[in-house]
Design a protein around this motif. Structure first.
Motif, short mmCIF file in Angstrom:
data_model
loop_
_atom_site.label_atom_id
_atom_site.label_comp_id
_atom_site.label_asym_id
_atom_site.label_seq_id
_atom_site.Cartn_x
_atom_site.Cartn_y
_atom_site.Cartn_z
N UNK A 95 0.88 -1.11 0.04
CA UNK A 95 0.11 -0.01 0.08
C UNK A 95 0.82 1.18 0.01
N UNK A 96 1.91 1.23 0.66
CA UNK A 96 2.77 2.40 0.48
C UNK A 96 3.42 2.52 -0.61
N UNK A 97 3.82 1.51 -1.29
CA UNK A 97 4.57 1.61 -2.59
C UNK A 97 3.32 2.06 -3.58
N UNK A 98 2.42 1.70 -3.54
CA UNK A 98 1.12 2.23 -4.29
C UNK A 98 0.68 3.58 -4.01
N UNK A 99 0.95 4.01 -2.82
CA UNK A 99 0.78 5.47 -2.80
C UNK A 99 1.76 6.28 -3.27
N UNK A 102 1.35 6.32 -6.90
CA UNK A 102 -0.02 7.24 -7.12
C UNK A 102 0.10 8.63 -7.14
N UNK A 103 1.02 9.10 -6.06
CA UNK A 103 1.28 10.53 -5.91
C UNK A 103 2.33 11.00 -6.96
N UNK A 104 3.05 10.00 -7.71
CA UNK A 104 4.04 10.41 -8.84
C UNK A 104 3.27 10.62 -9.97
N UNK A 105 2.28 9.80 -10.17
CA UNK A 105 1.18 9.77 -11.18
C UNK A 105 0.42 10.98 -11.47
N UNK A 113 -0.83 17.58 -17.58
CA UNK A 113 -2.05 17.86 -18.04
C UNK A 113 -2.53 16.60 -17.67
N UNK A 114 -3.99 16.54 -17.44
CA UNK A 114 -4.60 15.49 -16.95
C UNK A 114 -4.72 14.28 -18.07
N UNK A 115 -4.23 13.32 -17.45
CA UNK A 115 -4.08 11.95 -18.27
C UNK A 115 -2.88 11.88 -18.80
N UNK A 116 -1.92 12.33 -18.57
CA UNK A 116 -0.44 12.33 -19.03
C UNK A 116 -0.02 10.98 -18.32
N UNK A 117 -0.26 10.76 -17.24
CA UNK A 117 0.45 9.37 -16.62
C UNK A 117 -0.12 8.32 -17.26
N UNK A 118 -1.28 8.33 -17.54
CA UNK A 118 -2.10 7.09 -18.03
C UNK A 118 -1.60 7.22 -19.56
N UNK A 119 -1.34 8.09 -20.23
CA UNK A 119 -0.65 7.97 -21.58
C UNK A 119 0.49 7.54 -21.68
#
Length: 137
Positions: A95-99, A102-105, A113-119
């Motif tokens: 959970x800590x690694x995922x947190x 997620x913070x980095x993304x 811009x929104x969606x950059x991490x997913x792209x």
């Protein structure tokens, strides 16, 4: 092709061709493989697996086997092992690694811009979502 100890290989050759038949034999030993991939910190176990792969692979009859091919085989074997490897960690550590991920993304989205991490990382994003969902069960 054949893989085995000297006695097994010689027995197979004698049974298959007889002692008077002319043949050409290419021999790769454990030491040959270790020497060819010494720059990759190869282990004896890995060298044995490369020897097995040489015996199974038919392309070398046409193209030959050299240091580059041995190194490529070792790289492929290591990648297969890495993909199949499983590890166990506590749910809290995960959970800590995922947190942090997620913070980095979210930071990447804020900067690009929104969606950059997913792209940029679609597979990683989906993997994070999948693991978070599993942790929440």
């Amino acid at each position: 092709m054949m893989h085995g100890n000297v006695k097994e290989v010689c027995t197979h050759l004698l049974e298959s061709f007889g002692e008077d038949s002319p043949v050409a034999v290419l021999v790769w030993t454990l030491e040959d493989v270790l020497e060819s991939a010494e720059c990759m910190d190869i282990t004896e176990k890995e060298a044995g697996r490369v020897l097995e792969f040489i015996a199974e692979d038919g392309d070398h009859r046409r193209y030959g086997i050299g240091r580059d091919e041995v190194r490529e085989m070792l790289t492929n074997l290591r990648e297969e092992e890495a993909q199949a490897r499983e590890v166990t960690v506590s749910a809290s550590a995960l959970a800590q690694v995922l947190r942090v991920a997620g913070d980095y993304m979210r930071l990447e989205d804020a900067q690009g811009g929104e969606g950059t991490a997913v792209r940029l990382w679609p597979e990683e994003h989906e993997a994070i979502r999948t693991v978070i969902a599993a942790l929440e069960k």
